[in-house]
Design a protein around this motif. Structure first.
Motif, PDB file in Angstrom:
ATOM      1  N   LEU A  23       0.586  -1.059  -0.227  1.00  0.00           N
ATOM      2  CA  LEU A  23      -0.069   0.098  -0.166  1.00  0.00           C
ATOM      3  C   LEU A  23       0.523   1.161   0.073  1.00  0.00           C
ATOM      4  O   LEU A  23       1.655   1.480   1.123  1.00  0.00           O
ATOM      5  N   ALA A  24       0.682   1.893  -1.133  1.00  0.00           N
ATOM      6  CA  ALA A  24       1.534   3.349  -1.050  1.00  0.00           C
ATOM      7  C   ALA A  24       0.476   4.410  -0.522  1.00  0.00           C
ATOM      8  O   ALA A  24      -0.523   4.776  -1.271  1.00  0.00           O
ATOM      9  N   ARG A  25       0.739   4.540   0.758  1.00  0.00           N
ATOM     10  CA  ARG A  25      -0.231   5.623   1.599  1.00  0.00           C
ATOM     11  C   ARG A  25       0.081   6.963   0.856  1.00  0.00           C
ATOM     12  O   ARG A  25       1.173   7.526   1.192  1.00  0.00           O
ATOM     13  N   GLY A  26      -1.192   7.458  -0.067  1.00  0.00           N
ATOM     14  CA  GLY A  26      -0.960   8.585  -0.671  1.00  0.00           C
ATOM     15  C   GLY A  26      -1.457   9.870   0.307  1.00  0.00           C
ATOM     16  O   GLY A  26      -2.029   9.593   1.327  1.00  0.00           O
ATOM     17  N   SER A  27      -1.447  11.072  -0.457  1.00  0.00           N
ATOM     18  CA  SER A  27      -2.119  12.208   0.481  1.00  0.00           C
ATOM     19  C   SER A  27      -2.091  13.434  -0.734  1.00  0.00           C
ATOM     20  O   SER A  27      -1.236  13.529  -1.650  1.00  0.00           O
ATOM     21  N   THR A  29      -4.915  18.015   5.757  1.00  0.00           N
ATOM     22  CA  THR A  29      -4.043  18.951   6.059  1.00  0.00           C
ATOM     23  C   THR A  29      -2.372  18.382   5.927  1.00  0.00           C
ATOM     24  O   THR A  29      -2.406  17.153   5.911  1.00  0.00           O
ATOM     25  N   LEU A  30      -1.316  19.255   5.830  1.00  0.00           N
ATOM     26  CA  LEU A  30      -0.057  18.890   6.067  1.00  0.00           C
ATOM     27  C   LEU A  30       0.113  17.932   7.066  1.00  0.00           C
ATOM     28  O   LEU A  30       0.324  16.696   7.025  1.00  0.00           O
ATOM     29  N   GLU A  31      -0.307  18.429   8.539  1.00  0.00           N
ATOM     30  CA  GLU A  31      -0.186  17.659   9.737  1.00  0.00           C
ATOM     31  C   GLU A  31      -1.077  16.394   9.717  1.00  0.00           C
ATOM     32  O   GLU A  31      -0.601  15.111   9.961  1.00  0.00           O
ATOM     33  N   GLY A  32      -2.176  16.452   9.004  1.00  0.00           N
ATOM     34  CA  GLY A  32      -3.268  15.137   9.143  1.00  0.00           C
ATOM     35  C   GLY A  32      -2.668  14.052   8.224  1.00  0.00           C
ATOM     36  O   GLY A  32      -2.747  13.015   8.328  1.00  0.00           O
ATOM     37  N   ALA A  33      -2.092  14.595   7.034  1.00  0.00           N
ATOM     38  CA  ALA A  33      -1.402  13.693   5.957  1.00  0.00           C
ATOM     39  C   ALA A  33      -0.108  12.849   6.709  1.00  0.00           C
ATOM     40  O   ALA A  33      -0.115  11.758   6.418  1.00  0.00           O
ATOM     41  N   LEU A  34       0.613  13.606   7.211  1.00  0.00           N
ATOM     42  CA  LEU A  34       1.947  12.823   7.720  1.00  0.00           C
ATOM     43  C   LEU A  34       1.455  11.985   8.809  1.00  0.00           C
ATOM     44  O   LEU A  34       1.945  10.930   9.127  1.00  0.00           O
ATOM     45  N   ALA A  35       0.576  12.622   9.710  1.00  0.00           N
ATOM     46  CA  ALA A  35      -0.023  11.552  10.851  1.00  0.00           C
ATOM     47  C   ALA A  35      -0.551  10.425  10.304  1.00  0.00           C
ATOM     48  O   ALA A  35      -0.227   9.241  10.935  1.00  0.00           O
ATOM     49  N   GLY A  36      -1.425  10.740   9.431  1.00  0.00           N
ATOM     50  CA  GLY A  36      -2.199   9.571   8.872  1.00  0.00           C
ATOM     51  C   GLY A  36      -1.241   8.221   8.101  1.00  0.00           C
ATOM     52  O   GLY A  36      -1.509   7.182   8.178  1.00  0.00           O
ATOM     53  N   THR A  37       0.012   8.824   7.607  1.00  0.00           N
ATOM     54  CA  THR A  37       0.665   8.127   6.901  1.00  0.00           C
ATOM     55  C   THR A  37       1.746   7.247   7.801  1.00  0.00           C
ATOM     56  O   THR A  37       1.803   6.048   7.447  1.00  0.00           O
ATOM     57  N   GLU A  38       2.081   8.000   8.907  1.00  0.00           N
ATOM     58  CA  GLU A  38       2.880   7.229   9.860  1.00  0.00           C
ATOM     59  C   GLU A  38       2.288   6.272  10.664  1.00  0.00           C
ATOM     60  O   GLU A  38       2.594   5.168  10.689  1.00  0.00           O
ATOM     61  N   GLU A  39       0.781   6.622  10.603  1.00  0.00           N
ATOM     62  CA  GLU A  39       0.040   5.584  11.652  1.00  0.00           C
ATOM     63  C   GLU A  39      -0.181   4.099  10.603  1.00  0.00           C
ATOM     64  O   GLU A  39      -0.208   3.110  11.124  1.00  0.00           O
ATOM     65  N   THR A  40      -0.162   4.531   9.240  1.00  0.00           N
ATOM     66  CA  THR A  40      -0.319   3.349   8.305  1.00  0.00           C
ATOM     67  C   THR A  40       0.719   2.443   8.447  1.00  0.00           C
ATOM     68  O   THR A  40       0.631   1.473   8.407  1.00  0.00           O
ATOM     69  N   VAL A  41       1.877   3.273   8.318  1.00  0.00           N
ATOM     70  CA  VAL A  41       3.278   2.348   8.235  1.00  0.00           C
ATOM     71  C   VAL A  41       3.392   1.882   9.639  1.00  0.00           C
ATOM     72  O   VAL A  41       3.714   0.647   9.617  1.00  0.00           O
ATOM     73  N   ASP A  42       3.071   2.365  10.818  1.00  0.00           N
ATOM     74  CA  ASP A  42       3.266   1.603  12.161  1.00  0.00           C
ATOM     75  C   ASP A  42       2.196   0.284  12.256  1.00  0.00           C
ATOM     76  O   ASP A  42       2.652  -0.543  12.594  1.00  0.00           O
ATOM     77  N   ARG A  43       1.171   0.434  11.691  1.00  0.00           N
ATOM     78  CA  ARG A  43       0.048  -0.317  11.836  1.00  0.00           C
ATOM     79  C   ARG A  43       0.150  -1.546  10.906  1.00  0.00           C
ATOM     80  O   ARG A  43      -0.025  -2.856  11.215  1.00  0.00           O
ATOM     81  N   PHE A  44       0.620  -1.669   9.574  1.00  0.00           N
ATOM     82  CA  PHE A  44       0.621  -2.529   8.470  1.00  0.00           C
ATOM     83  C   PHE A  44       1.918  -2.841   7.989  1.00  0.00           C
ATOM     84  O   PHE A  44       2.304  -3.907   7.633  1.00  0.00           O
TER      85      PHE A  44
END
Length: 461
Positions: free
Chosen positions: A158-162, A180-195
């Motif tokens: 999964l290439a978590r885009g934004s 938002t910039l902050e939302g995109a970065l946080a969502g991406t990091e959460e996806t990496v950590d989770r999966f």
């Protein structure tokens, strides 16, 4: 499990194209799978005395190749196929962004099932999805997509885009379609950590993937690259797809796409770009120098009149190149095995003409080349002892192919070949062109229903 105790599958009497470094091929050979890896491969019959053989497959009339590796896609587009059919890229995006911004978790799951099913039954064993549309309140889109891949049994990135550059900031997406910039970065990091699973043989990996220069701020590009390298994952985005994109970059950033990518930390062995159609000699040299990979999407580039990527020049320079379906709103067939042929034919329309690509180069793009750009060439992409057991048996003894003497030529130049069997991680996922782990007819009904639901929601504005 020790090799001697592993359950074995033996395939014999088949032509084999290993796509190893020497392009080793066998007119009649064998493949032995032990557990989830290839134990041995060679000419003639399999070794005698193998223990724990649970299945023998007679491959007469078949070609065995590595499983196909898809390097660029947008699964959600399965439920918006057949729209904006006479548009270039920018006009197509403007026409479809308002609809895409209405997707939710259920739509994302069903669209992923449709995209994956079409690829998997056509020989894809490793898929990827560049998903960059995360509307507020849309649910767990990343989890839905990864769940669909797991259910199908395919290896997956999964290439978590934004996106954070909307119309008000000079971008193309509508304002309500971006994070938002902050939302995109946080969502991406959460996806990496989770999966993300970095282990050998991993079935799921995650890449950091801001969408494109015309939908992403420079700060998101820079911080996204920093995030990916801090987490040890790969980076993916769109690059140099159209003339309009090049003009956009020069007007907004004062430089072309490749220079812009370099300035934001987006060239390197851990990066691959989709398309790369409009690249000059210095661009190609920069990709070769840094080891930046390319996902070549010939059908989508033709559909959107983007142009012809300089694949022969990239390969000569040493640029890693794989093949991509791209989203099915710009490649409605959704198939990767037909991209082998299309890559060869379309590149022969370019400057190199008949010398552009041959059948074996096309097969390499769809297998080992894809493994390279996904960072998994040590595990998949060729048939070699110790590598993961991801492979396909293509049936070449029917009317469509039987009169073509060379099996690789038959596979690439001929009609789309039937898949008698496809294995991922040593487990069969396709038999006689039908998926074994999911109900194709149910997926067809569900995708139609979700496409209609999305169309109704989009029409209401």
């Amino acid at each position: 499990m020790a090799p001697s105790a592993a359950q074995r599958i033996v395939i014999e009497n088949c032509a084999i194209a290993t796509v190893d470094a020497d392009d080793t091929e066998y007119a009649s050979g064998y493949l032995v799978v032990a557990g989830n890896t290839i134990e041995s491969i060679g000419a003639g019959k399999a070794p005698e005395g193998l223990e724990n053989v649970v299945r023998r497959i007679d491959g007469t009339g078949h070609l065995v190749t590595p499983g196909l590796v898809n390097t660029h896609h947008h699964f959600y587009q399965w439920i918006t196929r057949g729209l904006a059919t006479d548009h270039n890229l920018f006009n197509w995006l403007v026409a479809l962004y308002p609809t895409w911004a209405r997707i939710d978790e259920q739509m994302g799951r069903v669209a992923a099932q449709g995209s994956l099913a079409m690829m998997a039954r056509g020989g894809v064993t490793t898929a990827m999805d560049h998903h960059y549309v995360y509307p507020r309140g849309s649910g767990d889109l990343s989890g839905a997509i990864i769940g669909a891949a797991s259910e199908m049994g395919v290896r997956f990135t999964l290439a978590r885009g934004s996106m954070d550059r909307s119309k008000k900031d000079g971008g193309l997406p509508p304002d309500f379609a971006v994070e938002t910039l902050e939302g995109a970065l946080a969502g991406t990091e959460e996806t990496v950590d989770r999966f993300h699973d970095a282990a050998f043989g991993s079935m799921t990996q995650v890449a950091v993937a801001p969408c494109s220069p015309f939908s992403v701020s420079t700060e998101l590009m820079k911080q996204g690259a920093e995030l990916a390298r801090r987490k040890g994952v790969r980076l993916h985005t769109h690059g140099s797809e159209t003339v309009e994109e090049e003009q956009f970059c020069k007007e907004l950033f004062g430089m072309g796409p490749t220079d812009y990518f370099e300035s934001t930390g987006w060239l390197g062995e851990d990066v691959w770009m989709a398309h790369c159609v409009h690249m000059n000699d210095s661009d190609i040299a920069a990709f070769a120098r840094t080891g930046t990979g390319v996902a070549h999407c010939p059908s989508s580039n033709a559909r959107l009149a983007a142009g012809i990527a300089r694949v022969p020049d990239m390969l000569k320079a040493g640029v890693p190149v794989g093949l991509g379906v791209d989203g099915t709103a710009s490649n409605e067939s959704g198939e990767l095995h037909t991209e082998l042929r299309n890559a060869l034919l379309i590149n022969r329309l370019g400057a190199h003409r008949e010398a552009a690509l041959n059948a074996r180069q096309a097969l390499r793009l769809g297998t080992y080349g894809g493994a390279q750009v996904l960072g998994r060439a040590a595990e998949i992409g060729s048939l070699e002892a110790g590598k993961l057991a991801d492979f396909v048996l293509w049936k070449l003894d029917t009317l469509a192919h039987a009169s073509i003497a060379d099996p690789v030529t038959a596979l690439v130049f001929g009609a789309a070949a039937p898949v008698t069997a496809s294995f991922v991680n040593g487990k069969q996922i396709v038999e006689d062109n039908r998926l074994l782990n999911v109900d194709e007819d149910a997926i067809a009904r569900d995708t139609r229903a979700e496409a209609q639901r999305l169309a109704r929601i989009a029409a209401q504005g």
